[in-house]
Design an enzyme around this catalytic site. Structure first.
Site, short mmCIF file in Angstrom:
data_model
loop_
_atom_site.label_atom_id
_atom_site.label_comp_id
_atom_site.label_asym_id
_atom_site.label_seq_id
_atom_site.Cartn_x
_atom_site.Cartn_y
_atom_site.Cartn_z
N GLU A 144 -5.59 -2.06 14.08
CA GLU A 144 -6.05 -1.09 13.09
C GLU A 144 -7.37 -0.50 13.57
O GLU A 144 -8.22 -1.21 14.07
CB GLU A 144 -6.35 -1.73 11.70
CG GLU A 144 -5.12 -2.06 10.89
CD GLU A 144 -5.48 -2.59 9.49
OE1 GLU A 144 -6.57 -2.30 8.98
OE2 GLU A 144 -4.64 -3.31 8.93
N ASP B 211 2.40 0.65 -8.22
CA ASP B 211 3.75 0.67 -8.79
C ASP B 211 4.65 1.69 -8.08
O ASP B 211 5.83 1.44 -7.85
CB ASP B 211 3.71 1.04 -10.28
CG ASP B 211 3.15 -0.10 -11.13
OD1 ASP B 211 2.75 -1.14 -10.55
OD2 ASP B 211 3.09 0.04 -12.37
N GLN C 87 0.80 -1.22 0.00
CA GLN C 87 0.00 0.00 0.00
C GLN C 87 0.84 1.28 0.00
O GLN C 87 0.33 2.35 -0.32
CB GLN C 87 -0.97 -0.01 1.19
CG GLN C 87 -2.05 -1.07 1.03
CD GLN C 87 -3.02 -1.09 2.20
OE1 GLN C 87 -2.80 -1.77 3.17
NE2 GLN C 87 -4.10 -0.34 2.12
N ASN D 53 -2.41 -10.55 8.60
CA ASN D 53 -3.35 -9.48 8.89
C ASN D 53 -4.65 -9.72 8.13
O ASN D 53 -4.63 -9.93 6.92
CB ASN D 53 -2.73 -8.14 8.46
CG ASN D 53 -3.53 -6.95 8.94
OD1 ASN D 53 -3.93 -6.89 10.10
ND2 ASN D 53 -3.78 -6.00 8.05
N HIS E 29 -2.11 -4.95 -12.81
CA HIS E 29 -1.59 -4.79 -14.17
C HIS E 29 -2.46 -5.50 -15.21
O HIS E 29 -2.58 -5.05 -16.34
CB HIS E 29 -0.15 -5.33 -14.28
CG HIS E 29 0.83 -4.52 -13.49
ND1 HIS E 29 2.07 -5.00 -13.13
CD2 HIS E 29 0.76 -3.27 -12.99
CE1 HIS E 29 2.72 -4.07 -12.44
NE2 HIS E 29 1.94 -3.01 -12.34
#
Ligand code: NAG
Ligand code: NAG
Ligand code: NAG
Ligand code: NAG
Ligand code: NAG
Length: 469
Positions: free
Chosen positions: A361, A79, A46, A164, A66
């Site tokens: 989180e 990317d 991320q 996670n 992609h």
């Protein structure tokens, strides 16, 4: 990682604005206990970028973004993302600015092991092409990867999260198209994934526990994203119970309960439905008694990611409402947000023997802007609710804000912003600027005090303006 319909955002705003403005109790200064830890979180794909740099090979998210960009908002990919591969020093500076006790980040498997395996001679293809989490050998491959990380970094890393949000990995990646690898083999692949992932987690746990903990003395645990489900009407308690079992106890029960194994109601529902559909056995695979023992107790504490509460109900006409077979059809409830919001009281403290909890989180999305009062309200209300739970006996010892900065929100691309710091994607440096929430959280992290009125009234206009110049 987190994934849910955008609708959540609006509902949470609605619900919190209806919170009684009982100024007296709201302005009471509340104290976090000594030793309580605060931190922020990110994840490798991320934020890192540098997707093909320095020997890193393609992973499932490179591949999905992609080859099937239509599955992602604006067709965007990671990317470059926040380019933390190059600007990680700025990230560390931000952590220092915030005064965190820890930083939760993740390691990219393909960056560390470009062939996917610790044996470089082995030029086998990508793990996903071998079936990923649906392949039982994944358990060993994951254990090899974990061992490699313990060997490389175990002397410095004292808190390890094995996996996670397993439910999101399996349900959205194997039973749907919201996450990579977007297999969409409903009601089958996600359950194979769940079994293998739990075994892989347990194996990594035991490797650490037996071979590395004696020297390194760290903690190792799994993080589950557990939303809470409340019955819409009193007569819907079974629907709520089943929703909690499917959505997170699927992973919590095998590890934290006294009996181990998948939760009973979940096993029964899937077995019954599978038989009705003409399957020869339940689509939910079974654990052997040995596997049940291996998984049971395989987490030093309960890593909890939490974002929202939802109502659920079920009625007679649900037949045919969802695809069949599918997880949704097996669970057979309808999820609903209501404006009359209440925050659910989780019972897992009792069910799971008062496990130590680290909140790994918790966070809130906006569409951008530095004056993020909605996020400030969300954080301060949730921290206050967490303190309520602690006063009632929950052993919560750490809190992690998602996220340190805006990042690639999986299939939502860069459209949803969760950052304490805003990231400017139009600049090559991906300039990071603190939002109001960053100042508020810094105040809380450093003083270990929560004052919801002060947080709300804090004027950071000058600081924000200074940063913008
Ligand atoms: C459940 O309660 C709701 C609201 O009180 C009511 O409309 C519904 O008919 C009840 N359903 C059953 C099956 O009793
Ligand atoms: C059951 O719930 C579904 C979905 O909300 C709805 O379309 C249907 O009308 C409901 N049926 C009854 C009998 O309430
Ligand atoms: C939580 O536990 C209490 C008491 O142990 C029980 O009365 C209540 O029904 C439980 N709530 C849920 C949602 O399971
Ligand atoms: C849970 O454990 C904590 C820490 O040991 C303790 O302070 C708390 O009282 C326990 N809560 C319950 C409900 O037993
Ligand atoms: C996504 O695309 C829309 C429409 O082209 C555009 O307005 C928006 O700025 C884009 N969002 C991001 C985060 O790139």
């Amino acid at each position: 990682m987190l994934i849910w319909p955008i609708i959540t955002i609006y509902i949470i705003i609605l619900s919190l604005s209806s919170v009684e403005l009982n100024t007296g109790s709201k302005c009471k200064v509340r104290k976090f206990p000594r030793g309580f830890m605060f931190g922020t979180a990110t994840s490798a794909y991320q934020i890192e970028g540098a997707w093909n740099v320095d020997g890193k090979t393609e992973n499932i998210w490179d591949h999905l973004s992609h080859t099937r960009p239509h599955l992602i908002k604006n067709g965007s990919n990671g990317d470059i993302a926040d380019d933390s591969y190059n600007f990680y020093k700025r990230d560390v500076e931000m952590l220092r600015e915030l005064g965190v006790d820890f930083y939760r980040f993740s390691m990219s498997w393909n960056r560390i092991l470009p062939t996917s395996f610790p044996d470089k001679i082995n030029k086998a293809g990508k793990l996903q092409e071998l079936g990923g989490w649906a392949n039982p050998y994944m358990v060993d491959w994951y254990a090899d990867y974990a061992r490699t990380l313990f060997e490389l970094f175990g002397d410095r890393v004292k808190y390890w999260v094995t996996i996670n949000e397993p439910h999101q990995v399996c349900h959205f990646g194997y039973g749907g198209t919201i996450l990579a690898p977007a297999l969409n083999i409903k009601g089958v692949a996600e359950y194979l994934c769940a079994k293998n992932l739990l075994l892989a987690h347990a194996k990594a746990y035991h490797i650490y526990d037996e071979e590395f903990r004696p020297d390194h003395k760290g903690l190792i645990f799994i993080s589950l994203s557990a939303q809470w489900y409340e019955p819409l009407f009193r007569n819907q308690s079974e629907a709520a119970h089943d929703a909690n079992q499917f959505e997170w106890e699927q992973y919590a029960h095998p590890i934290f309960s006294k009996t181990g194994d998948f939760p009973p109601a979940m096993k029964n529902r899937i077995a019954t439905r599978s038989a009705e559909q003409g399957f020869f056995r339940s689509r939910l695979p079974e654990f052997t008694p040995y596997e049940i023992q291996l998984i049971k107790g395989s987490s030093d504490l309960f890593g909890l990611n939490h974002y929202f509460t939802q109502y659920v109900y079920r009625n007679k006409t649900l037949c045919g409402y969802y695809d069949s077979p599918s997880y949704e059809d097996d669970l057979a409830v309808i999820f609903k947000f209501l404006p009359e919001w209440t925050i659910g009281q989780s019972n897992f403290t009792k069910e799971y023997d008062n496990a130590t909890v680290y909140i790994t989180e918790n966070g809130f999305a906006t569409f951008g802007g530095l004056n993020d009062d909605d996020r400030v309200l969300y954080y301060t209300e949730y921290l206050s609710a967490m303190l309520d739970a602690m006063e009632e006996g929950s052993d919560v010892q750490a809190y992690t804000a998602w996220s340190l900065m805006d990042n690639y929100e999986w299939s939502y691309g860069y459209t949803e912003k969760f950052g304490l710091y805003e990231v400017d994607y139009s600049t090559p440096k991906r300039t990071r600027t603190p939002r109001k929430s960053a100042y508020v959280m810094r105040d809380i992290f450093q003083t270990h005090l929560l004052n919801r009125c002060r947080a709300h009234d804090m004027d950071v206009t000058m600081a924000i303006k200074k940063n913008e110049d």
